[in-house]
Design an enzyme around this catalytic site. Sequence first.
Site: not given
Ligand code: PCA
Length: 213
Positions: A79, A142, A166
């Site tokens: 990200e 996140c 991610h």
């Molecule tokens: N993914 C979610 C919140 C917790 C996670 O592992 C997200 O992408 O916001």
Amino acid sequence: MNVLLTGFEPFGGSQVNPSEQVVRAIAERPPGGIRLETAILPVDQETGPAVLWSAVERHRPEAVLCLGEAAGRAAISIERVAINLLDYRIADNAGHQVSDQPIVPGGPAAYFVTLPVRAILTAIQAAGLPAELSLSAGAFLCNQVTYVLLHRLQESGRLLPAGFIHLPALPEQAARRSPPIPSMSLETLESAVRIALQVIAQPSAGKIFPSAR
Ligand code: PCA
């Protein structure tokens, strides 16, 4: 280098979260040259950011890498930005489902992460693993923990490399979906995160990188 690595607990009806599993696997055998501290964050609007920040206060890391699951993505997603928006598409694990609210009222619209995102991308791809730079971490936990982390680091004058990756779903999660979604094995995810940690721990990484680099 003292690095804080975090993952999230399972959410959204899943029994597992690849980010939690990767953090636990790396904590068992931390990479050489890194003093690794880890935390598993609750998927909770209130306690998620609070647990992350208390880990930062406790461990005083020189870099922070947060991990989360992005079911449906086909690549390791590095990200670049966190936005000042809460717009949960599902409820968190405590039942909060907030829409169209700022994370920090009056705060900046967005922060760039301060990791060497391009170098991390290149290193993961060079190992033959699928990775991409991402312009949105969504508007759920996140994105929220990343925004709060970058905001508080900035406010407290602690400018250190910090950001978010991610991870795609695990195969056992993908197999439960119809039609199935993209997935990656735990071993592959772990390898990619180990590479990211190596890049972050390189001597030049003490510098703050604008996300454009
Ligand atoms: N993914 C979610 C919140 C917790 C996670 O592992 C997200 O992408 O916001």
